[in-house]
Design a protein around this motif. Structure first.
Motif, short mmCIF file in Angstrom:
data_model
loop_
_atom_site.label_atom_id
_atom_site.label_comp_id
_atom_site.label_asym_id
_atom_site.label_seq_id
_atom_site.Cartn_x
_atom_site.Cartn_y
_atom_site.Cartn_z
N LEU B 142 -8.81 19.99 97.54
CA LEU B 142 -8.30 19.67 96.21
C LEU B 142 -8.28 18.17 96.07
O LEU B 142 -8.57 17.62 95.01
CB LEU B 142 -6.89 20.21 96.04
CG LEU B 142 -6.61 21.11 94.85
CD1 LEU B 142 -5.14 21.32 94.68
CD2 LEU B 142 -7.25 20.61 93.60
N ALA B 143 -7.92 17.50 97.17
CA ALA B 143 -7.86 16.05 97.15
C ALA B 143 -9.26 15.46 97.00
O ALA B 143 -9.42 14.35 96.54
CB ALA B 143 -7.20 15.54 98.42
N LEU B 147 -10.75 17.49 92.69
CA LEU B 147 -9.99 16.53 91.90
C LEU B 147 -10.90 15.50 91.26
O LEU B 147 -10.69 15.08 90.12
CB LEU B 147 -8.95 15.86 92.80
CG LEU B 147 -7.59 15.54 92.17
CD1 LEU B 147 -7.01 16.74 91.49
CD2 LEU B 147 -6.65 15.02 93.24
N ALA B 167 -4.67 11.50 84.03
CA ALA B 167 -5.06 11.60 85.44
C ALA B 167 -5.20 13.07 85.81
O ALA B 167 -4.39 13.89 85.37
CB ALA B 167 -4.02 10.93 86.33
N GLU B 169 -4.50 14.56 88.47
CA GLU B 169 -3.30 15.05 89.16
C GLU B 169 -2.25 15.52 88.16
O GLU B 169 -1.64 16.58 88.34
CB GLU B 169 -2.69 13.96 90.05
CG GLU B 169 -3.51 13.60 91.28
CD GLU B 169 -4.54 12.51 90.99
OE1 GLU B 169 -4.70 12.14 89.80
OE2 GLU B 169 -5.19 12.04 91.94
N GLN B 170 -2.05 14.73 87.12
CA GLN B 170 -1.06 15.12 86.11
C GLN B 170 -1.50 16.39 85.39
O GLN B 170 -0.69 17.27 85.09
CB GLN B 170 -0.86 13.98 85.09
CG GLN B 170 -0.38 12.67 85.68
CD GLN B 170 1.10 12.69 86.08
OE1 GLN B 170 1.83 13.62 85.75
NE2 GLN B 170 1.52 11.68 86.82
N VAL B 172 -3.41 18.85 86.52
CA VAL B 172 -3.21 20.02 87.38
C VAL B 172 -1.72 20.36 87.49
O VAL B 172 -1.32 21.53 87.43
CB VAL B 172 -3.79 19.77 88.79
CG1 VAL B 172 -3.41 20.89 89.74
CG2 VAL B 172 -5.30 19.64 88.72
N ALA B 173 -0.89 19.33 87.63
CA ALA B 173 0.55 19.57 87.74
C ALA B 173 1.07 20.27 86.48
O ALA B 173 1.88 21.19 86.56
CB ALA B 173 1.29 18.25 87.97
N ASN B 174 0.60 19.83 85.32
CA ASN B 174 1.03 20.45 84.07
C ASN B 174 0.63 21.92 84.01
O ASN B 174 1.42 22.79 83.64
CB ASN B 174 0.44 19.72 82.87
CG ASN B 174 0.98 18.31 82.75
OD1 ASN B 174 1.98 17.97 83.35
ND2 ASN B 174 0.29 17.48 81.98
N LEU B 176 -0.12 23.96 86.45
CA LEU B 176 0.64 24.76 87.42
C LEU B 176 2.08 24.95 86.95
O LEU B 176 2.63 26.05 87.02
CB LEU B 176 0.61 24.06 88.78
CG LEU B 176 1.19 24.85 89.94
CD1 LEU B 176 0.35 26.09 90.20
CD2 LEU B 176 1.25 23.98 91.19
N ALA B 177 2.67 23.89 86.46
CA ALA B 177 4.06 23.95 86.01
C ALA B 177 4.24 25.00 84.93
O ALA B 177 5.09 25.89 85.04
CB ALA B 177 4.51 22.59 85.50
N LEU B 178 3.43 24.92 83.90
CA LEU B 178 3.62 25.80 82.74
C LEU B 178 3.38 27.27 83.11
O LEU B 178 4.00 28.17 82.52
CB LEU B 178 2.70 25.37 81.60
CG LEU B 178 3.08 24.01 81.00
CD1 LEU B 178 1.95 23.46 80.14
CD2 LEU B 178 4.37 24.11 80.20
#
Lengths: 221, 221
Positions: B142-143, B147, B167, B169-170, B172-174, B176-178
């Motif tokens: 992923l890194a 990415l 970015a 990273e942001q 993907v984080a969003n 996953l979060a939602l």
DNA sequence: GTCTATATTGTGATAGAC
DNA sequence: GTCTATCACAATATAGAC
């Protein structure tokens, strides 16, 4: 690693600050949040508090009662504050920004806190009574006044054509998700993105400043 | 509640389907995911599998080894699939929609799975090696490639003025979060919103259909 | 391979001196 | 209130018959 002491009040008889019950509770918070309720050991808490195991039972009677006290303590910090923001009279943009900043700034100092609270609610749903309004028997009126007020606010804005319609439940879930997940999933994200501690802090900084705009943009018609 | 049996292969000697090791592993998944690693009891797993406790040690040697096997099993289901979607050659809109649908549809059948995986990574970060690419020593790229590929895609779109810069990273984080938080925080949300099981399912339906649009709108310039 | 029985810790909790 | 010593039992793990 243990037994560090503060400057010490002049009248402190045995060089340990604060009264014993408080020290134990604070130590318990640390250990329970770190290990989870099932993984926490009374012995580790005692050591962290600088006392022996018997005192834990003297003050809190059993591990389960201590766990309940810990949950009240740590959940009581954030939840009411967050609900205060969402239930305030501020404009939508103001609420979003204040929520994001409050959440990230608060939790940053206790990174494992959201994971602990959410896991605890899975394994001990009865702890939800912590948030119950004794009068109504309802979880502290998020279901009631707050959700309705927020819903009215969202409908108004949608009627004015300023945002797309969205249910207040979805709105709150999005807000919570975007703020909480970086902490809950921290080990995963750090590994997946190859971030050390410092880089992860910058990642959080970036999020703190970008999230409000992102959330509000997502609602534009 | 236990001992339910399938139609049964004709040659099944003792009326229990599947080989024993598999039955134990499946039972262990159920119990570990439900109780968490520290809260899981070997006895409960044995009962769930319809065997006695000694067999668990015969096949898996110790609780810790069994826990590792369980983590590989359940994390191996979702993570590679999700990364496959994000790393594909599809357009951004396509990726988002496929990720949301894949995640919600898969996890719906195992609602406590995300909470288990994330909690486990907190308490046993060494399990991350499950995802390590043996060659590179990096968490399954992923890194790396994924990415970067996603980052390039986002930059292209931003350069064309179609989205605001973000970015990877942001992003993907969003995503996953939602998707993940409704499951991780399910008890909290159900109580706060006053939803029973059926209402929560409808809440998830709504999310499944609205999230992709919301995410993409949030990126518009 | 699967079982029953048992060994061996670990861990929450209590008794009782000080 | 705080300690040391100990209890009682839960939980992992092993031995050995079948």
């Amino acid at each position: 690693m243990d037994d560090e002491r503060t400057a010490g009040g002049p009248a402190a008889p045995d060089a340990r600050d604060g009264d014993t019950e408080q020290r134990i509770l604070r130590a318990a918070c640390t250990v329970f949040v770190r290990r989870g309720t099932a993984g926490a050991r009374m012995q580790e808490i005692a050591a962290e508090a600088g006392v022996n195991q018997a005192l834990l039972h003297y003050y809190f009677r059993s591990k389960d009662r201590l766990a309940a006290a810990v949950f009240r303590e740590v959940a009581g910090r954030l939840v009411p504050a967050a609900m205060g923001v969402l239930g305030s009279e501020a404009a939508l943009e103001e609420k979003v920004e204040r929520f994001v900043h409050l959440y990230i700034d608060t939790v940053r100092q206790h990174p494992f806190l959201p994971g602990y609270v959410l896991a605890e609610l899975h394994h001990h749903p009865e702890r939800l009574t912590t948030f119950v309004d004794p009068a109504a028997g309802q979880p502290v009126r998020l279901a009631g006044a707050l959700l309705q007020q927020l819903g009215a606010q969202l409908r108004e804005r949608a009627a004015a054509g300023q945002i797309r319609p969205i249910a207040p439940e979805q709105f709150v879930a999005n807000l919570l998700a975007l703020c909480a997940l970086p902490f809950v999933a921290r080990p995963l994200l750090q590994a997946a993105f190859g971030l050390d501690e410092a880089a992860f802090e910058r990642f959080l900084d970036e999020r703190r400043s970008e999230l409000p705009g992102l959330i509000l943009h997502g609602l534009r018609p």
